[in-house]
Design a protein around this motif. Structure first.
Motif, PDB file in Angstrom:
ATOM      1  N   LYS A   1      75.649  40.613  19.322  1.00 50.61           N
ATOM      2  CA  LYS A   1      74.720  41.690  19.669  1.00 50.61           C
ATOM      3  C   LYS A   1      73.794  41.245  20.797  1.00 50.61           C
ATOM      4  CE  LYS A   1      74.525  44.249  15.288  1.00 50.61           C
ATOM      5  NZ  LYS A   1      73.655  44.666  14.161  1.00 50.61           N
ATOM      6  N   SER A   2      73.392  39.981  20.761  1.00 49.61           N
ATOM      7  CA  SER A   2      72.539  39.452  21.816  1.00 49.61           C
ATOM      8  C   SER A   2      73.271  39.424  23.147  1.00 49.61           C
ATOM      9  CB  SER A   2      72.069  38.036  21.450  1.00 49.61           C
ATOM     10  OG  SER A   2      71.249  38.060  20.304  1.00 49.61           O
TER      11      SER A   2
ATOM     12  N   LYS B   1      73.409  42.913  24.495  1.00 51.06           N
ATOM     13  CA  LYS B   1      72.125  43.330  25.078  1.00 51.06           C
ATOM     14  C   LYS B   1      71.930  42.706  26.449  1.00 51.06           C
ATOM     15  CE  LYS B   1      69.317  42.249  21.665  1.00 51.06           C
ATOM     16  NZ  LYS B   1      68.043  42.083  20.892  1.00 51.06           N
TER      17      LYS B   1
ATOM     18  N   GLU C   1      74.215  44.338  29.079  1.00 52.82           N
ATOM     19  CA  GLU C   1      74.118  45.792  29.213  1.00 52.82           C
ATOM     20  C   GLU C   1      73.971  46.262  30.664  1.00 52.82           C
ATOM     21  OE1 GLU C   1      74.180  49.712  28.586  1.00 52.82           O
ATOM     22  OE2 GLU C   1      74.701  48.162  27.134  1.00 52.82           O
TER      23      GLU C   1
ATOM     24  N   SER D   1      67.095  43.684  36.011  1.00 52.40           N
ATOM     25  CA  SER D   1      66.662  44.298  34.742  1.00 52.40           C
ATOM     26  C   SER D   1      66.088  43.267  33.778  1.00 52.40           C
ATOM     27  CB  SER D   1      67.861  45.005  34.078  1.00 52.40           C
ATOM     28  OG  SER D   1      68.427  45.972  34.930  1.00 52.40           O
TER      29      SER D   1
ATOM     30  N   ASP E   1      63.270  44.203  31.270  1.00 51.64           N
ATOM     31  CA  ASP E   1      63.737  45.041  30.159  1.00 51.64           C
ATOM     32  C   ASP E   1      64.552  44.222  29.156  1.00 51.64           C
ATOM     33  OD1 ASP E   1      62.534  47.288  31.216  1.00 51.64           O
ATOM     34  OD2 ASP E   1      64.314  47.913  32.325  1.00 51.64           O
ATOM     35  N   ILE E   2      65.334  43.292  29.668  1.00 45.81           N
ATOM     36  CA  ILE E   2      66.139  42.440  28.777  1.00 45.81           C
ATOM     37  C   ILE E   2      65.225  41.599  27.900  1.00 45.81           C
ATOM     38  CG2 ILE E   2      67.730  40.477  28.715  1.00 45.81           C
ATOM     39  CD1 ILE E   2      69.073  41.618  31.214  1.00 45.81           C
TER      40      ILE E   2
ATOM     41  N   LYS F   1      62.196  42.227  27.024  1.00 42.63           N
ATOM     42  CA  LYS F   1      61.553  43.111  26.046  1.00 42.63           C
ATOM     43  C   LYS F   1      62.497  43.430  24.890  1.00 42.63           C
ATOM     44  CE  LYS F   1      58.437  45.332  29.376  1.00 42.63           C
ATOM     45  NZ  LYS F   1      58.153  46.587  30.124  1.00 42.63           N
ATOM     46  N   SER F   2      63.787  43.617  25.205  1.00 42.19           N
ATOM     47  CA  SER F   2      64.758  43.938  24.152  1.00 42.19           C
ATOM     48  C   SER F   2      64.946  42.770  23.190  1.00 42.19           C
ATOM     49  CB  SER F   2      66.103  44.337  24.771  1.00 42.19           C
ATOM     50  OG  SER F   2      66.765  43.222  25.334  1.00 42.19           O
ATOM     51  N   PHE F   3      64.622  41.551  23.652  1.00 41.56           N
ATOM     52  CA  PHE F   3      64.679  40.363  22.788  1.00 41.56           C
ATOM     53  C   PHE F   3      63.317  40.077  22.152  1.00 41.56           C
ATOM     54  CE2 PHE F   3      68.578  39.700  25.047  1.00 41.56           C
ATOM     55  CZ  PHE F   3      69.376  38.913  24.228  1.00 41.56           C
ATOM     56  N   ASN F   4      62.380  41.031  22.316  1.00 40.73           N
ATOM     57  CA  ASN F   4      61.028  40.900  21.759  1.00 40.73           C
ATOM     58  C   ASN F   4      60.289  39.679  22.291  1.00 40.73           C
ATOM     59  OD1 ASN F   4      61.335  43.215  20.066  1.00 40.73           O
ATOM     60  ND2 ASN F   4      62.518  41.960  18.624  1.00 40.73           N
TER      61      ASN F   4
END
Length: 334
Positions: free
Chosen positions: A42-43, A46, A49, A194, A197-198, A200-203
């Motif tokens: 999943k990582s 992401k 993406e 990006s 954003d990447i 941020k998607s990994f917190n």
């Protein structure tokens, strides 16, 4: 006879049962592995993406894909290292393209130029890898502009390399040899663009940045992102107080009559600081190449319409590679 048949059937059932049991165990084992690596996959998804070639992106991360503790920084380094490997493979294809200079000097030179360009591409990628490696995860987004500059140069070098060739038999071979490299470079550029954003998607928290826009101007008329040393240098140039290392004058009143001669006088290895070249008014008919080893070169003249540099190399007329036709050509350095 009947007893033997019964025994054989029973044995067969036992064997089948053992095989089925083994299959169940193997499948169960795969299920457990898949469960453990599902988070990693999943990582990877992401991270990949933004990439236009997602399958190629996923393959480029194989070295870290099963590492559950891998971070976007690890993924980015792996992606860049995979790109280096593909550029080197393309370099091997170019190197194995043997063209006799006497029979086809144009394409013989194209091969030599291409090898040089791809060598620069590897240098840019290595610089990007070093930059990422030296960064903290939470400050990685601060490197975006630098990384895009390096990757843009890598893509340009690959494109120039392919464009050096006219004959389809050579062009298609080089193009195919660089196909994976260009795809991974495209992926890397889109991923880096990006990156915020990447993260941020990994917190991963991203601190606010004070980075100035390229167009922002300070009170002194210079871009605000200029370093203090650069601002002082330009201010001295405008006030006439700048002391050059070399003076170029076509009328012979300087140390050199051409800019190229002044660059050939660049100090030997170990030189630090700026190498400043002042080019007096005049028309200089030359193609100027600043070698990548000639770092911190600053060239200035007497103003637009006074100091003019004009090259006359032409692809169509002289039938030379496009990359060699620029009036000013800087081999990018770090």
């Amino acid at each position: 006879m009947g007893g033997k048949v019964v025994i054989s059937i029973v044995s067969l059932i036992l064997v089948v049962g053992v095989v089925i049991g083994a299959v169940v165990v193997v499948r169960h084992g795969n299920s457990e592995v898949s469960g453990a690596s599902r988070g990693s996959m999943k990582s990877v998804d992401k991270f990949c993406e933004p990439a236009p070639f997602k399958d190629a992106c996923a393959r480029s991360l194989e070295s870290v894909a099963n590492n559950a503790s891998a971070t976007p920084k690890d993924y980015l380094i792996a992606a860049l290292q995979a790109t280096v490997e593909e550029v080197n493979k393309g370099l091997d294809v170019v190197g194995n393209t043997k063209i006799d200079e006497k029979n086809d000097s144009f394409h013989h030179m194209a091969v030599e130029d291409c090898k040089e360009l791809l060598g620069y591409a590897v240098d840019e990628l290595q610089a990007a890898i070093t930059s990422v490696g030296n960064s903290q995860l939470h400050t990685l987004s601060d490197r975006v502009h630098d990384l895009l500059n390096w990757l843009g140069a890598v893509y340009s070098y690959q494109t120039y390399c392919i464009d050096e060739f006219e004959k389809p038999v050579y062009k298609s071979s080089i193009q195919n040899g660089l196909l994976n490299a260009t795809r991974l470079t495209n992926n890397a550029m889109d991923i880096v663009a990006s990156l915020s954003d990447i993260l941020k998607s990994f917190n991963i928290p991203i601190p606010s940045t004070n980075r100035k826009l390229l167009g922002a101007m300070g009170h002194d008329g210079f871009p605000t992102w200029f370093q203090a040393g650069d601002r002082k240098l330009l201010a001295q140039q405008e006030s006439g107080q700048l002391v050059p290392n070399a003076v170029v004058a076509k009328d012979g009143s300087g140390q050199f009559k051409t800019i190229s001669d002044a660059l050939r006088a660049y100090p030997p290895k170990g030189f630090t600081g700026r190498y400043i070249i002042y080019v007096k008014a005049g028309v200089y008919e030359e193609n100027v190449i600043v070698d990548k080893k000639q770092t911190n070169v600053f060239i200035y003249g007497d103003g637009a319409g006074k100091t003019i540099v004009t090259g006359d190399k032409n692809y169509g007329i002289m039938h030379i590679q496009t990359s060699n036709t620029a009036t000013f050509y800087e081999m990018i350095h770090h």
